[in-house]
Design an enzyme around this catalytic site. Sequence first.
Site, mmCIF file in Angstrom:
data_model
loop_
_atom_site.group_PDB
_atom_site.id
_atom_site.type_symbol
_atom_site.label_atom_id
_atom_site.label_comp_id
_atom_site.label_asym_id
_atom_site.label_seq_id
_atom_site.Cartn_x
_atom_site.Cartn_y
_atom_site.Cartn_z
ATOM 1 N N ARG A 162 67.640 21.153 68.787
ATOM 2 C CA ARG A 162 66.631 21.507 67.282
ATOM 3 C C ARG A 162 68.290 22.064 65.957
ATOM 4 O O ARG A 162 67.059 23.012 65.821
ATOM 5 C CB ARG A 162 65.488 22.229 67.894
ATOM 6 C CG ARG A 162 64.905 21.672 69.326
ATOM 7 C CD ARG A 162 63.932 21.020 68.258
ATOM 8 N NE ARG A 162 63.086 21.272 69.175
ATOM 9 C CZ ARG A 162 62.507 19.907 70.303
ATOM 10 N NH1 ARG A 162 63.638 18.924 70.114
ATOM 11 N NH2 ARG A 162 61.362 19.864 70.958
ATOM 12 N N SER A 237 56.434 24.032 70.145
ATOM 13 C CA SER A 237 57.359 25.349 70.875
ATOM 14 C C SER A 237 58.034 26.283 70.532
ATOM 15 O O SER A 237 57.950 26.030 68.873
ATOM 16 C CB SER A 237 58.730 24.405 71.765
ATOM 17 O OG SER A 237 58.429 23.646 72.347
ATOM 18 N N GLU A 333 62.303 29.320 67.972
ATOM 19 C CA GLU A 333 62.431 27.773 67.687
ATOM 20 C C GLU A 333 62.197 27.430 66.147
ATOM 21 O O GLU A 333 61.771 26.811 65.335
ATOM 22 C CB GLU A 333 61.998 26.141 68.384
ATOM 23 C CG GLU A 333 62.435 24.977 67.238
ATOM 24 C CD GLU A 333 61.158 24.210 68.391
ATOM 25 O OE1 GLU A 333 60.624 23.756 67.931
ATOM 26 O OE2 GLU A 333 61.597 23.511 69.199
HETATM 27 N N1 EPU Z 1 57.497 24.504 82.856
HETATM 28 C C1 EPU Z 1 56.783 25.248 83.361
HETATM 29 N N2 EPU Z 1 55.560 25.929 82.501
HETATM 30 C C2 EPU Z 1 55.239 25.835 81.313
HETATM 31 C C3 EPU Z 1 56.122 24.614 80.380
HETATM 32 C C4 EPU Z 1 56.803 23.839 81.373
HETATM 33 O O1 EPU Z 1 56.901 25.779 84.393
HETATM 34 O O2 EPU Z 1 54.038 26.522 80.946
HETATM 35 C C5 EPU Z 1 58.653 23.749 83.216
HETATM 36 C C6 EPU Z 1 57.971 22.856 83.704
HETATM 37 O O3 EPU Z 1 57.138 22.315 84.834
HETATM 38 C C7 EPU Z 1 58.806 21.030 83.515
HETATM 39 C C8 EPU Z 1 60.283 22.399 82.531
HETATM 40 O O4 EPU Z 1 59.498 23.586 82.266
HETATM 41 O O5 EPU Z 1 60.052 21.649 84.802
HETATM 42 C C9 EPU Z 1 59.908 21.295 81.220
HETATM 43 O O6 EPU Z 1 58.597 21.698 80.987
HETATM 44 P P1 EPU Z 1 58.198 20.475 79.418
HETATM 45 O O7 EPU Z 1 58.826 18.473 80.156
HETATM 46 O O8 EPU Z 1 57.231 20.611 79.424
HETATM 47 O O9 EPU Z 1 58.972 20.230 78.442
HETATM 48 P P2 EPU Z 1 60.116 21.287 77.718
HETATM 49 O O10 EPU Z 1 61.329 21.886 77.931
HETATM 50 O O11 EPU Z 1 59.075 22.663 77.710
HETATM 51 C C10 EPU Z 1 60.640 20.105 74.987
HETATM 52 C C11 EPU Z 1 60.186 20.541 73.963
HETATM 53 C C12 EPU Z 1 58.795 19.967 73.400
HETATM 54 C C13 EPU Z 1 58.601 18.181 73.878
HETATM 55 C C14 EPU Z 1 59.396 18.376 75.729
HETATM 56 C C15 EPU Z 1 59.314 17.182 76.014
HETATM 57 C C16 EPU Z 1 61.977 22.154 73.381
HETATM 58 C C17 EPU Z 1 61.796 23.996 72.853
HETATM 59 N N3 EPU Z 1 60.365 22.063 73.295
HETATM 60 O O12 EPU Z 1 59.817 21.607 76.155
HETATM 61 O O13 EPU Z 1 59.229 19.875 72.373
HETATM 62 O O14 EPU Z 1 57.587 17.839 73.578
HETATM 63 O O15 EPU Z 1 60.209 18.540 75.948
HETATM 64 O O16 EPU Z 1 60.112 16.155 75.729
HETATM 65 O O17 EPU Z 1 62.636 21.791 73.679
HETATM 66 C C18 EPU Z 1 58.153 21.092 69.598
HETATM 67 O O18 EPU Z 1 58.917 21.373 69.653
HETATM 68 O O19 EPU Z 1 57.300 21.514 69.017
HETATM 69 C C19 EPU Z 1 58.062 20.111 71.437
HETATM 70 C C20 EPU Z 1 56.499 20.297 72.211
#
Ligand code: EPU
Length: 337
Positions: A162, A237, A333
């Site tokens: 990012r 995010s 972000e």
């Molecule tokens: N998780 C939780 N609770 C929540 C959300 C997530 O426990 O409310 C846990 C999930 O269970 C999982 C881990 O966190 O174990 C990761 O969750 P997820 O795969 O949904 O991805 P993320 O790290 O929360 C990132 C990006 C998203 C992107 C997803 C999928 C960032 C800041 N965000 O989210 O990007 O869609 O991975 O690749 O890196 C965006 O930038 O606007 C965005 C949506």
Amino acid sequence: MLIEKNKSLRDYNTFGINAMARAFVSIKSTEELNALLKSYRPSDLFILGGGSNILLTSSLDKLVVHINLKGISLISETDETVEVEVQAGENWHEFVMFCVDNDYGGVENLSLIPGNTGTAPIQNIGAYGVELKDVFISCKAVHMKSREMKEFTGEDCEFGYRDSVFKKSLKGQYIITSVRFRLTKKNHILHTSYGAISDVLSERNIESPTIRDVSDAVIDIRRSKLPDPDELGNSGSFFKNPVLGADEFKTFHERFPESPFYELSSTAFKVPAGWLIEQAGFKGKRFGDAGIHEKQALVLVNFGGASGKDILDVARRIQKRVKVLFDIDIEPEVNVI
Ligand code: EPU
């Protein structure tokens, strides 16, 4: 070039914040952009792309320049790959759909990310195991002071998680006008190992997925977890996932062995901010018209009448609590203006 005075930016930011701009202009050609840069100092301008990564906390006493350059052109192709140039004002998802329709591979995992193509390199957008930098060749950008056009290679852009040079040493100096991508025409390299994608594909009994299958899966996953900005104001995010050093991670992991994490290297461990925020009890909480999405704790939402300050207050409350509970600093972000 029509310059409007006292314009609400509500329709120009995906949070749907009703902040006012002193003046507003929509730019449709690089000639118009040049003429504008000749007449105004960079400090009098605020450059706006798709408005999907900003939180407006006050009115803008500037001329807001909406980059509305359009067009997608084929630059060159071989049997295997195609090089495409996309103007900065093209909506990112519409560009992804153009690729899916033409069976050009590389951006299908980035389906449905809000925002414009010209701003995508600034934060190296990413999702489901793919980042913009993986398909990026170069971008053209105009220097706001000298008005010189420069072409930036991937190396020049210093892409990170990012992150890019446009958020660091060159912050606020350049306006990206177009981006070139290299996409595959055959032997597509599909990234389907990400848990949620492989689950959707196997539910659908798809063994040899096409680009469209992957894009459809990503669209369904995003729709199930992330709010549609047209229905509920948000900016995806709100926070970045924090990256901890080895010692810091060791302490954290001993205290919270149940936390998910990704080992980026032996000295860098990414912890999902969504998990931290959920554990801190914020998921689905509402404070007036500002809140935390019920299905993804990383996403802050505007239920209708929230101001940018209301959203920022919630963000600060979350940051403080996460710091107290986990001794981790989480950083936005989104660009807070
Ligand atoms: N998780 C939780 N609770 C929540 C959300 C997530 O426990 O409310 C846990 C999930 O269970 C999982 C881990 O966190 O174990 C990761 O969750 P997820 O795969 O949904 O991805 P993320 O790290 O929360 C990132 C990006 C998203 C992107 C997803 C999928 C960032 C800041 N965000 O989210 O990007 O869609 O991975 O690749 O890196 C965006 O930038 O606007 C965005 C949506």
